[in-house]
Enzyme design. Sequence first.
Site, mmCIF file in Angstrom:
data_model
loop_
_atom_site.group_PDB
_atom_site.id
_atom_site.type_symbol
_atom_site.label_atom_id
_atom_site.label_comp_id
_atom_site.label_asym_id
_atom_site.label_seq_id
_atom_site.Cartn_x
_atom_site.Cartn_y
_atom_site.Cartn_z
ATOM 1 N N ARG B 278 0.869 -1.182 0.000
ATOM 2 C CA ARG B 278 0.000 0.000 0.000
ATOM 3 C C ARG B 278 0.902 1.226 0.000
ATOM 4 O O ARG B 278 1.436 1.599 1.038
ATOM 5 C CB ARG B 278 -0.894 -0.029 1.249
ATOM 6 N N HIS B 282 -3.707 4.552 4.421
ATOM 7 C CA HIS B 282 -4.832 3.615 4.378
ATOM 8 C C HIS B 282 -6.016 4.264 3.667
ATOM 9 O O HIS B 282 -6.601 3.695 2.760
ATOM 10 C CB HIS B 282 -5.229 3.204 5.794
ATOM 11 N N TYR B 291 3.272 5.254 11.950
ATOM 12 C CA TYR B 291 3.512 3.842 12.250
ATOM 13 C C TYR B 291 4.437 3.102 11.275
ATOM 14 O O TYR B 291 4.748 1.937 11.499
ATOM 15 C CB TYR B 291 2.181 3.097 12.358
HETATM 16 C C1 TPP Z 1 -15.424 -5.638 10.777
HETATM 17 C C2 TPP Z 1 -14.592 -4.417 10.583
HETATM 18 N N1 TPP Z 1 -13.723 -4.060 11.553
HETATM 19 C C3 TPP Z 1 -12.960 -2.953 11.427
HETATM 20 C C4 TPP Z 1 -13.058 -2.140 10.314
HETATM 21 C C5 TPP Z 1 -12.201 -0.866 10.176
HETATM 22 N N2 TPP Z 1 -11.219 -1.039 9.111
HETATM 23 C C6 TPP Z 1 -11.440 -0.580 7.869
HETATM 24 S S1 TPP Z 1 -10.205 -0.999 6.812
HETATM 25 C C7 TPP Z 1 -9.365 -1.818 8.023
HETATM 26 C C8 TPP Z 1 -8.071 -2.508 7.688
HETATM 27 C C9 TPP Z 1 -8.243 -3.511 6.590
HETATM 28 O O1 TPP Z 1 -6.992 -4.051 6.247
HETATM 29 P P1 TPP Z 1 -6.852 -5.046 5.032
HETATM 30 O O2 TPP Z 1 -7.855 -6.151 5.179
HETATM 31 O O3 TPP Z 1 -5.431 -5.453 4.945
HETATM 32 O O4 TPP Z 1 -7.295 -4.237 3.750
HETATM 33 P P2 TPP Z 1 -6.564 -2.922 3.169
HETATM 34 O O5 TPP Z 1 -7.249 -1.744 3.794
HETATM 35 O O6 TPP Z 1 -5.117 -3.019 3.532
HETATM 36 O O7 TPP Z 1 -6.788 -2.961 1.692
HETATM 37 C C10 TPP Z 1 -10.041 -1.746 9.234
HETATM 38 C C11 TPP Z 1 -9.561 -2.324 10.513
HETATM 39 C C12 TPP Z 1 -13.988 -2.548 9.316
HETATM 40 N N3 TPP Z 1 -14.163 -1.823 8.202
HETATM 41 N N4 TPP Z 1 -14.726 -3.682 9.482
#
Ligand code: TPP
Lengths: 384, 384, 324, 324
Positions: B278, B282, B291
């Site tokens: 990434r 985020h 971080y």
């Molecule tokens: C059930 C749930 N818990 C927490 C969140 C908050 N949240 C949004 S994106 C994220 C991280 C996701 O990481 P990843 O699966 O690696 O996908 P990326 O964003 O890196 O594409 C979190 C914790 C959420 N959207 N849904």
Amino acid sequence: MSDPDLGTDLGAVFGPTAEGAEPELVQLLTPEGELREHPEFSFDGSTEDVRGFYRDLVLTRRIDAEATALQRQGELGIWASLLGQEAAQVGSGRAMQPQDFAFPTYREHGVAWCRGVDPLRLLGLFRGVDQGGWDPRDDNFGLYTIVIGAQTLHAAGYAMGMQRDGVVGTGDPDRDAAVIAYFGDGATSQGDVNESFIFASVFNAPVVFFCQNNQWAISEPIERQTRIPLYQRALGFGFPGLRVDGNDVLACHAVTKAALQRAREGSGPTFVEAYTYRMGAHTTSDDPTRYRLSEELEHWKLKDPIARVEAYLKRGDLADGDFFRAVASEADELAAQLREGCLSMPDPHVLDIFDQVYGEPTQELQAQKEQYAAYLESFEGSHA
Amino acid sequence: MSDPDLGTDLGAVFGPTAEGAEPELVQLLTPEGELREHPEFSFDGSTEDVRGFYRDLVLTRRIDAEATALQRQGELGIWASLLGQEAAQVGSGRAMQPQDFAFPTYREHGVAWCRGVDPLRLLGLFRGVDQGGWDPRDDNFGLYTIVIGAQTLHAAGYAMGMQRDGVVGTGDPDRDAAVIAYFGDGATSQGDVNESFIFASVFNAPVVFFCQNNQWAISEPIERQTRIPLYQRALGFGFPGLRVDGNDVLACHAVTKAALQRAREGSGPTFVEAYTYRMGAHTTSDDPTRYRLSEELEHWKLKDPIARVEAYLKRGDLADGDFFRAVASEADELAAQLREGCLSMPDPHVLDIFDQVYGEPTQELQAQKEQYAAYLESFEGSHA
Amino acid sequence: MSSVTLAKALNSGLRAAMEADPKVLVMGEDVGKLGGVFRVTDGLQKDFGEDRVVDTPLAESGILGTAVGLALRGYRPVCEIQFDGFVYPAYDQIVSQVAKMRFRSLGRLPMPIVIRIPFGGGIGAVEHHSESPEAQFAHTAGLKVVAVSNPVDAYFMIQQAIASDDPVVFFEPKRRYWEKAELDESAPPPPLFSSRVVREGTDATVLAYGPMVKTALEAAIAAAEEGRSLEVIDLRTLSPLDMGPVLESVRKTGRAVVVHEATVNLGMGAEVAARVTEQCFYALEAPVLRVGGFDTPYPPSRIEEEYLPDLDRVLDAVDRSLAY
Amino acid sequence: MSSVTLAKALNSGLRAAMEADPKVLVMGEDVGKLGGVFRVTDGLQKDFGEDRVVDTPLAESGILGTAVGLALRGYRPVCEIQFDGFVYPAYDQIVSQVAKMRFRSLGRLPMPIVIRIPFGGGIGAVEHHSESPEAQFAHTAGLKVVAVSNPVDAYFMIQQAIASDDPVVFFEPKRRYWEKAELDESAPPPPLFSSRVVREGTDATVLAYGPMVKTALEAAIAAAEEGRSLEVIDLRTLSPLDMGPVLESVRKTGRAVVVHEATVNLGMGAEVAARVTEQCFYALEAPVLRVGGFDTPYPPSRIEEEYLPDLDRVLDAVDRSLAY
Ligand SMILES: Cc1ncc(C[n+]2csc(CCOP(=O)(O)OP(=O)(O)O)c2C)c(N)n1
Ligand SMILES: Cc1ncc(C[n+]2csc(CCOP(=O)(O)OP(=O)(O)O)c2C)c(N)n1
Ligand SMILES: [Mg+2]
Ligand SMILES: [Mg+2]
């Protein structure tokens, strides 16, 4: 499948190596009662220990049989029999140290026995007089958990607590502790169970995931939960998984002891699949004839966990008639006590539940209690 | 750990074989733009296709950049940038057949582009004018899903529907269909995602689980989700898993194509881990400097997904200056259109939401709508 | 006309729905060969095959999540949750996906999913097998929630719920599964989302649903012997509520008592009381009184009869209402 | 005395609690280096280490389930749910384990777990980031539920919640995180489970909690300019409800309006209305009126200001109440 035009067979090249192949099963005592060598594991106990196992197995089965009888006679609302799974539970239960902690499902009566929980206490839940009649802190044996899989996360968390308490990997055998989480084959499909694998592996928590694969989740055969041997699930989460003959108390003991030791030393979780069979109905409310064939049952009868230990002890003259008679009568006494204790179990008092919800009682709940008490009194004792 | 007195090292003997070992990564195009042989996979497309990929990559990045700019200028509430993940999305997106179906997260702008979804439609959710502005049935591209992992179960279920519709394993390439489920590295810790692996494997459903491991889940590094390479998760569920260079569009295309083909033929699910990074925050609300170190970013810049395709095309004289200029100006036009379209996006009307909850409207909700309409009118149009 | 149990009526209704529409699927734990722990799906797998009656892995979120995917593909899944207390692992998929998919898609994507939940206590079961979680679903916009009280409604309501293009959480009173009634399959049923006066009266209105309807009717009979005339309404639909018959009745009697097994605090009774008070304030002779579970978890079964609302507690509330 | 934001006050409160008791742990997604997406745990991992401030895998059920295990081992976990809409995957562990463990163990096993949930809308967020799920937890026996409205309460209530041996679902008004107030850390706080009159008045009582307290106060100020005197009560505790101050106020004013962002149907307002009506029936000049979200899912943010209760809708309800 083979896919010429793409020149690769993903399944063959990148698939689970052991797919199809008969997984190897750790066995130290054959159904015929003969000791068996295993390259990795050996039973390190004494003959006295084996006699002890025999006693545990017989008493556990007797407790179970008595509870089933009590249910039939209407003294219990329901009972979940462990018939056929005695070796998995006694073998693993006896591998624990006092400082270890066990998180059971609703079927671990044999483990409870090994931990020293009064069998009578187990009946409360099934009789409907309580929902967990023992204090988990007394014998480090958690309350029965009915929501499938929920306790595996409690186990991971408890193990994380042990890490923070500095009782993991200190090298002091009386200090180092671990957690063992019990669950069934069906439970492996729950999100919670898989999340517990993740927490335990990521934090390298001292947990042994002890799965009793009794081939059935009520009416659903193992094929509804997985298409590969269950113990291989662990490989997907980065910790060891292995299958043990769940009807071989020596093998279950040896494997669980090694896994617990590994956890205590700080090497993290292990998945143990105890390959066994649910000889009875799922619970006394269930009718297995609707969904499974008796052939299967006959086949597994030949692998009975107690018969093989008895054969072993007798063949080697390691126990005489007195011993077997003593265990048998001890079992009868235990059963009689259990029955007597069950019949004299006091019913709970409805007014007590208002005090068991919170540590700091709420005015609202106290008011409800008083109003209800007054209401009950208005029937001049006919209710209360 | 080694455990002499027990004579066995569970980890070594029963542990994940590949633990520690650098997993092999499918790569067909090096960061320098040189083609690479792979024993199992080869890119079967034409130079025209590669030019097409280049165009997709550039336009996708441009759409993303414009959206980020729009957010900075307050035209979007938030934006989740795919910067760095273009190859994973274009490679997999272009491997799909029209009859296949994709279930995205909130970051699959590149896949949406490949499916033919108007980029403007993607902005609605982030601008706050809607929660999904396209009809998934038009281009077989599901709505963005924000609850992490939830869509993977929808994918498994949709694939089970395809099985029931008889469009799996018929041998007719125009008929056979499959589903691709997108999710991130963090999502692999959710119960839902693991349950989707179980449903897909038990029912042998035609699903490709396409995980973009961009190394981060907001501020949490991959180590917080797993201690082994993610693609190995699949081995625990009985289907193939493999890691592909997520910044190599040719490899992502070849691998996804093979996996989709396998699914369509009825050979079940495959887990594809697209190893990428990434490059941005985020989301526009995030501040990665809190971080992670910029070194990491610099390291990954050298693996840019677009640069290597450009280098490849130029080195082999497979595209001339006109081509690159044409793509660049097309990108600018697209961005301009997107900006213009965004600014002129109509706000929703609050009274419409009452009609979007149910297919068969409820009296209660209709009454609420009328009351609210009357209330709004009472401000002589100052609200409405 | 035949006399059938509530469980059998549901079974017949499911069968009729599956015969009428090949897109209807039944899925859940043990719904196949076993026919469900309450035999509600008995024989369906034998007749409709494993593709339409699916024994799923043991994962409720998986059941509802795959049902969403199947619905998107054009199917109409009927998901069985084995017991009320086991719906919670699926809660996220239900409230964030099933309930919101249509809204999220600007009304485009229907979610014709029925979630069957045997609910309530009184069968001497262990923990988690006697819950009443209906209020939590009724609070969730995007879902529709109904509760069945008798075999005739069971037969028709399950078919109506399956025919609905909106998701319906379908509560079945497990302690009444074995109650019988005459079922005329040709009699035209009332609309699914309607409540109904099941006994007329003049002194006070008793509102109930699911298992408590029988209790309310018994209370009304006992009250009649003491010369008090109670009107009993079977709410049948919990979301949307059908307030018409309720308001009409309360305007007539001036008094209302709402009865359910669920915890009183924020239970259905709270909403009914709030609406009745708001919509016929001047007609009320007394506040709407609520009879339900205490604010404790469901107790061990040996004392559940004292925990559950019964005839006496309903009459006690009626007395308190009449005392105003 | 210093002026702090609500988010900073929570941070200070957490810090104080962690200093006071080594068993207190903070766990959740991104609570470590990042300090949480709202920075409520900012700096805690740096000062207390990774063992006490735990970045967990991305799994809410896992967070709450392991918290149960940690609590059984003697720890006091403070779990952060990143946004309201993401508490649902943990719903089963919360309602069937956290809420019931003490009851299941005959009162033996305490569950000193705090579940922090930033809730409510108004920040222009995407779907699932503006939910108000408080009623569902308040309906669950075994849990205690509070909602914070200002920095001073935030500082003290989080410490009181952590000190509680009962599980507390702790709702934080995310749209008010950046509101400031003077905080005197030495001033003795009121009990955790108490509601409070935050503005005195005589004509009608407005009941609110969390983010709506500010809205209610603004409405009261506007009403005052029009010569109407509104009493505003900050409920603070949603389960148990502290009805004392509420009843006292309504007996004085004869009128009550309950305000919250959550869907009106079966929202907290339903319970408050039912209890107020039951407990001061004759004092009511008008039915308790409810102002809240419509019975739809939370809308796209561009129209959230029209969806959310605001000053005008509160005053409109007050007018309707006064019209009785
Ligand atoms: C059930 C749930 N818990 C927490 C969140 C908050 N949240 C949004 S994106 C994220 C991280 C996701 O990481 P990843 O699966 O690696 O996908 P990326 O964003 O890196 O594409 C979190 C914790 C959420 N959207 N849904
Ligand atoms: C979350 C949840 N879903 C469903 C049930 C109902 N149920 C009780 S036991 C059981 C089967 C469990 O099978 P398995 O995990 O193999 O354990 P076993 O009973 O065979 O020991 C089911 C579905 C439950 N208790 N919890
Ligand atoms: Mg089993
Ligand atoms: Mg990621």
